[in-house]
Enzyme design. Sequence first.
Site, mmCIF file in Angstrom:
data_model
loop_
_atom_site.group_PDB
_atom_site.id
_atom_site.type_symbol
_atom_site.label_atom_id
_atom_site.label_comp_id
_atom_site.label_asym_id
_atom_site.label_seq_id
_atom_site.Cartn_x
_atom_site.Cartn_y
_atom_site.Cartn_z
ATOM 1 N N SER A 160 -5.625 7.255 16.597
ATOM 2 C CA SER A 160 -5.496 5.924 18.070
ATOM 3 C C SER A 160 -5.016 7.114 18.921
ATOM 4 O O SER A 160 -3.881 8.098 18.953
ATOM 5 C CB SER A 160 -4.469 5.478 17.667
ATOM 6 O OG SER A 160 -4.288 4.349 19.164
ATOM 7 N N TYR A 173 4.104 2.353 16.404
ATOM 8 C CA TYR A 173 3.204 1.949 16.042
ATOM 9 C C TYR A 173 2.335 3.392 16.824
ATOM 10 O O TYR A 173 1.223 4.316 16.323
ATOM 11 C CB TYR A 173 1.749 0.979 16.853
ATOM 12 C CG TYR A 173 0.269 0.721 16.839
ATOM 13 C CD1 TYR A 173 -0.381 0.859 15.524
ATOM 14 C CD2 TYR A 173 -0.643 1.641 17.993
ATOM 15 C CE1 TYR A 173 -2.192 1.093 15.875
ATOM 16 C CE2 TYR A 173 -1.759 1.813 17.470
ATOM 17 C CZ TYR A 173 -2.662 1.914 16.369
ATOM 18 O OH TYR A 173 -4.201 1.696 16.420
HETATM 19 N N1 LIG Z 1 -8.859 -2.078 17.699
HETATM 20 C C1 LIG Z 1 -8.730 -1.002 18.093
HETATM 21 O O1 LIG Z 1 -8.737 -1.096 19.480
HETATM 22 C C2 LIG Z 1 -8.231 0.346 17.299
HETATM 23 C C3 LIG Z 1 -7.972 1.679 18.233
HETATM 24 C C4 LIG Z 1 -7.136 2.535 17.708
HETATM 25 C C5 LIG Z 1 -7.249 2.401 17.179
HETATM 26 N N2 LIG Z 1 -7.551 1.559 15.688
HETATM 27 C C6 LIG Z 1 -7.345 1.252 13.805
HETATM 28 O O2 LIG Z 1 -8.100 0.985 13.486
HETATM 29 C C7 LIG Z 1 -7.485 0.377 12.363
HETATM 30 C C8 LIG Z 1 -8.253 -0.520 12.429
HETATM 31 O O3 LIG Z 1 -8.163 -1.504 12.985
HETATM 32 P P1 LIG Z 1 -9.284 -2.449 13.214
HETATM 33 O O4 LIG Z 1 -8.684 -2.667 14.474
HETATM 34 O O5 LIG Z 1 -10.648 -2.524 12.913
HETATM 35 O O6 LIG Z 1 -8.165 -3.905 12.915
HETATM 36 P P2 LIG Z 1 -8.932 -4.887 11.550
HETATM 37 O O7 LIG Z 1 -10.296 -5.580 11.769
HETATM 38 O O8 LIG Z 1 -7.540 -5.696 11.811
HETATM 39 O O9 LIG Z 1 -8.943 -4.575 10.534
HETATM 40 C C9 LIG Z 1 -7.535 -4.207 9.154
HETATM 41 C C10 LIG Z 1 -8.117 -3.978 8.038
HETATM 42 O O10 LIG Z 1 -7.198 -2.915 7.447
HETATM 43 C C11 LIG Z 1 -6.572 -4.493 6.065
HETATM 44 N N3 LIG Z 1 -4.557 -3.542 6.471
HETATM 45 C C12 LIG Z 1 -3.873 -4.324 7.587
HETATM 46 N N4 LIG Z 1 -2.765 -3.762 6.883
HETATM 47 C C13 LIG Z 1 -3.039 -3.328 5.394
HETATM 48 C C14 LIG Z 1 -2.560 -2.412 4.281
HETATM 49 N N5 LIG Z 1 -1.280 -2.716 4.593
HETATM 50 N N6 LIG Z 1 -3.339 -1.830 3.819
HETATM 51 C C15 LIG Z 1 -3.907 -2.262 3.173
HETATM 52 N N7 LIG Z 1 -4.432 -2.355 4.300
HETATM 53 C C16 LIG Z 1 -5.123 -3.123 5.455
HETATM 54 C C17 LIG Z 1 -7.033 -5.127 6.975
HETATM 55 O O11 LIG Z 1 -6.463 -6.815 5.682
HETATM 56 P P3 LIG Z 1 -5.642 -7.789 5.701
HETATM 57 O O12 LIG Z 1 -6.604 -8.772 6.688
HETATM 58 O O13 LIG Z 1 -5.795 -8.321 4.664
HETATM 59 O O14 LIG Z 1 -4.191 -7.316 6.293
HETATM 60 C C18 LIG Z 1 -8.185 -5.317 7.208
HETATM 61 O O15 LIG Z 1 -9.206 -5.136 5.966
HETATM 62 C C19 LIG Z 1 -6.440 0.918 12.554
HETATM 63 O O16 LIG Z 1 -6.032 2.278 12.068
HETATM 64 C C20 LIG Z 1 -5.700 0.538 13.967
HETATM 65 O O17 LIG Z 1 -5.167 1.627 14.052
HETATM 66 C C21 LIG Z 1 -8.256 0.175 16.128
#
Ligand SMILES: NC(=O)c1ccc[n+]([C@@H]2O[C@H](COP(=O)([O-])OP(=O)(O)OC[C@H]3O[C@@H](n4cnc5c(N)ncnc54)[C@H](OP(=O)(O)O)[C@@H]3O)[C@@H](O)[C@H]2O)c1
Length: 263
Positions: A160, A173
């Site tokens: 991130s 985080y």
């Molecule tokens: N969205 C942003 O703006 C952003 C920015 C920078 C970085 N990121 C990074 O991108 C990645 C994905 O984020 P996203 O925004 O796509 O989130 P998201 O839509 O909430 O998806 C998160 C996914 O991770 C799974 N998950 C969460 N905790 C878990 C665990 N302990 N073990 C296994 N699976 C788990 C969730 O499944 P469940 O629902 O079953 O928990 C879901 O499939 C993360 O690493 C996040 O830090 C996101």
Amino acid sequence: MVADSGPDLAHADHSKEPAVDLTGHVVIVTGSSSGIGEAVARRLATADARIVVNSARSVQAGERLANELGEACYVQGDISDPGTSRALVDAAQDRWGRLDGLVNNAAVTADVPLADIDGVTVDHWNRVLGVNVVGTFLVSQAALPLLRVAEDGWILNITSIAGIRQTGSSLPYAVSKAAVDHLTTLLAKHAGGRVRVNAVAPGLVATPWTETWDRVKEGVTAMAPLERVATPDDIADACVGIIGARYTTGQTLLVDGGLGLVL
Ligand SMILES: NC(=O)c1ccc[n+]([C@@H]2O[C@H](COP(=O)([O-])OP(=O)(O)OC[C@H]3O[C@@H](n4cnc5c(N)ncnc54)[C@H](OP(=O)(O)O)[C@@H]3O)[C@@H](O)[C@H]2O)c1
């Protein structure tokens, strides 16, 4: 006369374009039932990879995606649980007899604003570091024996901008993402067997995670040189680029529409 404004890059749909050929390759994507993980899993499947889909709680969504992708299976499990890393790798090995790539995408945050230093508890640290750092390490550790014998093994960590600039959804985080960037360099140096290890660090991405962040999205759209927040497909674009960059290892690619330039 109307001026030709050129191609509409912000709305171009790259989601059906393979960009890399992963025919027969097997890839684990943690946290792939929604958001970025789902977009990356779909993109790698269009490049003919076979996918191990994973989530902690969203079983229906994970199973649905695996069914839709065809050459895929679903493994439920929290990545901070050592049993999950074994189950993910066993799923790849038992079904296809190989593992070529691992996308460490699953992560959590704490419900404490970044500036609220007094609000951060030991439980917050344990949960966030336990999933984001220890969980990422455990899945990588379990995957490495198979990745080392793959012809072109690789690990891609989703980190991130919060690990690089003084921003993010919570202090644990942001620190966890900086740790995973450093883990990326250490694994790249020591993984052996020519396994490439890189990271993609998104800025703000429109996913279920950020669904209610309207004011933050407005701020990013106003500040970022590329004048919008990212889509999950923008991040998938960067992922396939770095997966295809076969002489690149130990690097973090910031994919933030230029936001980091102005923070
Ligand atoms: N969205 C942003 O703006 C952003 C920015 C920078 C970085 N990121 C990074 O991108 C990645 C994905 O984020 P996203 O925004 O796509 O989130 P998201 O839509 O909430 O998806 C998160 C996914 O991770 C799974 N998950 C969460 N905790 C878990 C665990 N302990 N073990 C296994 N699976 C788990 C969730 O499944 P469940 O629902 O079953 O928990 C879901 O499939 C993360 O690493 C996040 O830090 C996101």
